[in-house]
Design a protein around this motif. Structure first.
Motif, short mmCIF file in Angstrom:
data_model
loop_
_atom_site.label_atom_id
_atom_site.label_comp_id
_atom_site.label_asym_id
_atom_site.label_seq_id
_atom_site.Cartn_x
_atom_site.Cartn_y
_atom_site.Cartn_z
N ASP A 145 0.89 -1.36 -0.11
CA ASP A 145 0.07 0.03 0.00
C ASP A 145 0.77 1.39 0.08
N LYS A 146 1.83 1.26 0.52
CA LYS A 146 3.05 2.28 0.66
C LYS A 146 3.77 2.71 -0.58
N TYR A 147 4.40 1.46 -0.96
CA TYR A 147 5.37 1.78 -1.97
C TYR A 147 5.14 1.15 -3.35
N GLY A 148 3.67 0.59 -3.63
CA GLY A 148 3.33 -0.09 -4.75
C GLY A 148 3.15 -1.56 -4.99
N TRP A 261 -3.81 2.33 -7.62
CA TRP A 261 -2.78 2.94 -6.69
C TRP A 261 -2.09 4.13 -6.87
N LYS A 265 -2.44 7.60 -4.74
CA LYS A 265 -1.22 8.46 -4.33
C LYS A 265 -0.99 9.87 -5.05
N ARG A 267 -0.52 10.39 -8.08
CA ARG A 267 0.35 10.15 -9.34
C ARG A 267 -0.35 9.93 -10.72
N LYS A 298 -4.25 12.75 -3.43
CA LYS A 298 -2.82 12.45 -2.71
C LYS A 298 -3.07 12.04 -1.17
N THR A 299 -2.61 10.93 -0.82
CA THR A 299 -2.39 10.90 0.57
C THR A 299 -1.16 10.91 1.11
N SER A 300 -0.85 12.19 1.74
CA SER A 300 0.78 12.38 2.15
C SER A 300 0.98 11.67 3.14
N ASN A 302 1.99 8.77 5.98
CA ASN A 302 2.37 7.46 6.02
C ASN A 302 1.63 6.70 7.29
N TYR A 406 -7.03 2.57 -0.37
CA TYR A 406 -5.63 2.94 0.31
C TYR A 406 -5.44 2.14 1.29
#
Length: 495
Positions: A145-148, A261, A265, A267, A298-300, A302, A406
Motif C-alpha cells: 500500500d505504501k510503495y506500490g 494505486w 497516491k 501520481r 494524494k494521501t501524504s 504514512n 488506500y
C-alpha cells in the motif's frame, strides 16, 4: 464552472478482458500464481514421510522380510534378534531404545537430517512455513500500500527464489526450518500481485479475470507433483522449483503499476500514461479531456498497520465482515492444505493423488467464478461450504481404505494472514490419524459447515462497486447506495 470529475472505473470499463493489454496482464499474473504455488506447497513433497526402522547389524534385506511380517514392532525400540535376524520369543528378548535408524530412502529429507522417531520435526516444517506466511502477509500488505504493488511483488518473488535455493544446500535441520520461515516471510509475491490484478480490471470482468489467474495455482500444484515425480531427490527438486523466480526480473519492464494505486497516491500523470499505452495497444480512443478529469487524490501521511486497522474497524459492519473474511479464509486454507497434505498418505501413487486434488482445486476455482457471476455471492459460498462439510463428515465415518483503496492490500493481507491459522494447523493433521483416520475429514467438514452458516451474517455484494472510503465500504450490500454501479466491489477481493 469546474469540470465534473470522472471515476477511474468509467475509464477502465472501455477495456475488454481479452483485449491484448489485459490478456498480457492475465498471462503475467498467471505465472505469479504458478510460481507461488510451487513456493507455498513444495514442503509437502520435499518433507515426505518415508519408512524407517531401527538399524541392526544383521543383513538388511533379510531383516526387511522379518519386519514387514511383524506388525507389533516399535521402530523406536531396538529388539534382540538371533544371528539370522529371526525371533520366535519376542517378549522374552531384551529391548532398548533405538538411537540409529535405516531409512527406506537414505537420501530423503528425513534420511539426511536423521529424523527417525521425530515425526514432529517433519510436520513442524509445514507449520513454520504457514506461520511465516501469516506474519509475512502483515508485512507485505502495508508495504504494498505504501510503495506500490509492482515493486513489492517483484522483490518478493526474487528474494523468495534466492532464499529457496539456500534451502537446497543447507546441511542443518534448524537452518532449513529458519530459511523456510524467512522464504515465506518476505518472499511471497501473490498477495501484492493479486491486489494489482483486481485494481486493473472493470467490475464486469473481475470474476473471470480472478478465476483465470487463480486457477493457475492448481496448475502449479499439478506440475509440482509431476516435477517431484521426475526429480525425486529433494535438493534438486528445490533448485528446479526456485530457479524460475529470477524470471520476475523481466516484470520490471513487462508489468505496469496499479493505476488505482497511482491515482490514490496523486501520481495522476503516471496513471494517464499507462492508460494511454493500454488504449494504444487495444486500439481504442480515450480523450485527453476525460483522462485529465479523472479523479485523483494524494494521501501524504504514512499510516501504519494499526492505524489503518483502527480506521477501517471503527464500523461494526466492517468489523463483522473482517471476521467473516478471516473465518472463510481460515476454513478454505485449512481445507485445501489438509487435503493436499494428507493426499500423499493415501493408498496408491502419491504424486497422482496430489495431482488429482490439485486438479479438482483448479476446476473449483473456475466453476466457482462462473457460479458467483451468475448466482451472486452468498448462494455459491453457502452451498460450497455446506456440501464440503457434509461430504467430509460422511467421509470421516467411512472405514479407512471489502475495504477502501488506500488500505486495500493491507486489509486483504490481514484477512489472508489471520486466516493462515488454518494452514498452520493443517500440517499437524497427519499426526492425528494415529488416533483415528477420520479426524482430518471430520475437522474439514465441521469447519466448513460452521462457515457456511456464518455466511448468512454478511450481505451479498455482487452488485456493489469497489469503495474508496470507509463510508462507501459501509454502504456496500445495500440496495440503495450512492456509489456508481459501474465500479468494483472490494469485499469479494478479501474473501
Amino acid at each position: 464552472m469546474a469540470s465534473t470529475e470522472i471515476e477511474f472505473e468509467d475509464i477502465i470499463e472501455k477495456f475488454k478482458l481479452f483485449s491484448p493489454y489485459h490478456l498480457k496482464l492475465v498471462v503475467l499474473l498467471a505465472f505469479v500464481s504458478f510460481i507461488d504455488a510451487w513456493h507455498r506447497a513444495n514442503y509437502i513433497m520435499v518433507v515426505e514421510d518415508v519408512d524407517y526402522w531401527c538399524k541392526y547389524e544383521c543383513n538388511e534385506s533379510q531383516f526387511l522380510k522379518v519386519i514387514r511380517n511383524e506388525t507389533n514392532l516399535d521402530r523406536c525400540l531396538k529388539y534382540s534378534f538371533t544371528d539370522n535376524c529371526a525371533f520366535d520369543d519376542l517378549k522374552e528378548r531384551s529391548i532398548e531404545n533405538c538411537h540409529d535408524w535405516t531409512y527406506e530412502k537414505p537420501d530423503s529429507f528425513m534420511g539426511e537430517f536423521k529424523l527417525g522417531c521425530q515425526d514432529w520435526k517433519r510436520t513442524l516444517v509445514g507449520t513454520v512455513h504457514s506461520m511465516g506466511l501469516l506474519i509475512g502477509l502483515l508485512i507485505i500488505g502495508p508495504l504494498s500500500d505504501k510503495y506500490g504493488r509492482k515493486v513489492i511483488f517483484i522483490l518478493c518473488g526474487i528474494v523468495g527464489g534466492i532464499v529457496g535455493l539456500g534451502k537446497s544446500i543447507t546441511a542443518w535441520y534448524w537452518i532449513y526450518v529458519t530459511l523456510e520461515f524467512v522464504q515465506v516471510l518476505i518472499g511471497t509475491p501473490f498477495s501484492a500481485a493479486f491486489t494489482l490484478g483486481i485494481e486493473m480490471v472493470p467490475k464486469r470482468n473481475r470474476l473471470r479475470f480472478l478465476g483465470l489467474v487463480s486457477s493457475f495455482f492448481g496448475v502449479g500444484d499439478i506440475t509440482l507433483a509431476l516435477l517431484a515425480w521426475s526429480v525425486p531427490y529433494w535438493r534438486n527438486l528445490l533448485r528446479v522449483l526456485y530457479a524460475p523466480s529470477f524470471i520476475f526480473l523481466i516484470y520490471i519492464f513487462a508489468m505496469d503499476e496499479s493505476i488505482r494505486w497511482l491515482l490514490i497516491k496523486g501520481r495522476k500523470e503516471e496513471a494517464i500514461n499507462i492508460i494511454q499505452k493500454a488504449a494504444k495497444v487495444n486500439k481504442i480512443h480515450i480523450s485527453n479531456e476525460d483522462l485529465h478529469r479523472m479523479k485523483s487524490e494524494k494521501t501524504s501521511k504514512n499510516t501504519g498497520l494499526l492505524d489503518l486497522l483502527k480506521i477501517t474497524m471503527k464500523s461494526r459492519k466492517l468489523l463483522l465482515r473482517t471476521l467473516m473474511c478471516v473465518l472463510m479464509w481460515m476454513t478454505s486454507s485449512f481445507s485445501v492444505y489438509t487435503l493436499l497434505i494428507n493426499s500423499v498418505s493415501l493408498a496408491g501413487n502419491k504424486y497422482l493423488n496430489y495431482g488429482a486434488v490439485a486438479c479438482a482445486s483448479s476446476m473449483a476455482v473456475l466453476s466457482g467464478g462462473f457460479l458467483m457471476e451468475n448466482l451472486k455471492r452468498r448462494v455459491p459460498l453457502i452451498t460450497g461450504m455446506g456440501m464440503t462439510g457434509l461430504i467430509f463428515i460422511i467421509q470421516s465415518l467411512v472405514p479407512k481404505e471489502l475495504f477502501p483503496t488506500y488500505t486495500r492490500n493491507t486489509m486483504h493481507a490481514f484477512c489472508s494472514s489471520v486466516g493462515r491459522i488454518g494452514s498452520i494447523l493443517a500440517p499437524q493433521t497427519p499426526l492425528l490419524t494415529q488416533y483415528w483416520s477420520g479426524i482430518p475429514s471430520m475437522l474439514v467438514g465441521s469447519l466448513s459447515l460452521i462457515t457456511a452458516i456464518a455466511i448468512f451474517l454478511v450481505p451479498d455484494t455482487s452488485e456493489d462497486p469497489l469503495p474508496d472510503t470507509v463510508e462507501e465500504a459501509e454502504a456496500i450490500g445495500h440496495k440503495k447506495n450512492n456509489i456508481s454501479k459501474s465500479r468494483v466491489t472490494i469485499i469479494s477481493s478479501c474473501c
